[in-house]
Design an enzyme around this catalytic site. Structure first.
Site, PDB file in Angstrom:
ATOM      1  CB  SER A 296      -0.918   0.022   1.225  1.00 42.21           C
ATOM      2  OG  SER A 296      -1.802   1.135   1.161  1.00 42.21           O
ATOM      3  CD  GLU A 297      -1.061   3.493  -3.433  1.00 41.74           C
ATOM      4  OE1 GLU A 297      -1.769   4.072  -4.284  1.00 41.74           O
ATOM      5  OE2 GLU A 297      -1.477   2.584  -2.697  1.00 41.74           O
ATOM      6  CG  ASN A 298      -0.906   3.662   3.790  1.00 40.58           C
ATOM      7  OD1 ASN A 298      -0.911   2.720   3.021  1.00 40.58           O
ATOM      8  ND2 ASN A 298      -1.515   3.616   4.962  1.00 40.58           N
TER       9      ASN A 298
ATOM     10  CB  SER B  73       5.715   3.577   0.146  1.00 42.18           C
ATOM     11  OG  SER B  73       4.600   2.924  -0.420  1.00 42.18           O
TER      12      SER B  73
END
Length: 224
Positions: free
Chosen positions: A47-49, A89
């Site tokens: 996930s990008e976070n 990320s």
């Protein structure tokens, strides 16, 4: 003829995710794929976070709002999951380390073009966001969407008329009516729901379809 549910599309797509892949699930419908990953494969969800190693959605009693994905949905993590900042990320994304990204779609064309972030100047989505990096950085893109929009309009089209997320990036499209491989700049139907004829599917598509000789029946396994 009964179209697949959103969960049914997610379950079918999950079957095509290979062992050992690192996978990003886009915000919205693609997030459901996390609930249907095959038990016999090691698949790491990104996930990008700043998470690598997401699990399925938690049950209501197990929700921890300190654990969320990029879409601000509650998640679980698997044993060995990692947490890191945005720089790391997006280094994973831009470095080509994701074998797959699953995105939603407004329009997909047979040359692999994808439009999934804006339909016009008044669209509520303000910007392309991280989808731009994912479209450019992932090794392959799968699109998960309904076959037609809520007004019956075409989403499988000859040419995208909405702003592009990426050009020539899509490898497969999973809809509530069929599965499409993109090969040689054409749509090849590999799976189709029971009770739907080739002529009916073509009529609901805005681009020419080709049909595999060994087409599979697309069943809603999530509802079984």
């Amino acid at each position: 003829m009964t179209p697949l549910t959103r969960d049914g599309i997610a379950a079918r797509l999950a079957r095509d995710i290979q062992d050992g892949w690192h996978v990003n699930l886009g915000i919205g419908m693609p997030e459901l794929v996390a609930n249907y990953l095959p038990d016999d494969r090691e698949i790491l969800l990104h996930s990008e976070n700043g998470i690598l190693g997401m699990g399925p959605y938690p049950e209501e009693k197990d929700i921890d709002w300190t654990l969320i994905n990029a879409g601000k949905k509650p998640i679980t993590t698997i044993k060995g999951a990692s947490f890191f900042d945005h720089a790391w990320s997006f280094g994973i994304v831009r470095g080509g380390h994701l074998q797959l990204c699953v995105l939603g779609g407004y329009q997909v064309a047979p040359n692999g073009d994808l439009a999934n972030w804006a339909r016009d100047a008044d669209d509520p989505l303000p910007a392309i966001g991280g989808a731009m990096d994912l479209a450019a950085g992932a090794q392959r893109i799968f699109v998960m969407m309904t076959h037609n929009d809520k007004n019956g309009g075409f989403k499988v089209v000859e040419d995208c008329t909405y702003p592009l997320t990426g050009a020539g990036i899509v490898k497969k499209v999973f809809t509530d009516l069929c599965v499409l491989d993109i090969q040689d700049r054409r749509f090849l139907v590999t799976d189709m729901i029971d009770g739907l004829s080739r002529e009916e599917l073509q009529a609901r598509s805005g681009a020419k379809l080709h049909f595999a000789e060994d087409m599979a029946v697309l069943a809603d396994r999530a509802a079984a």
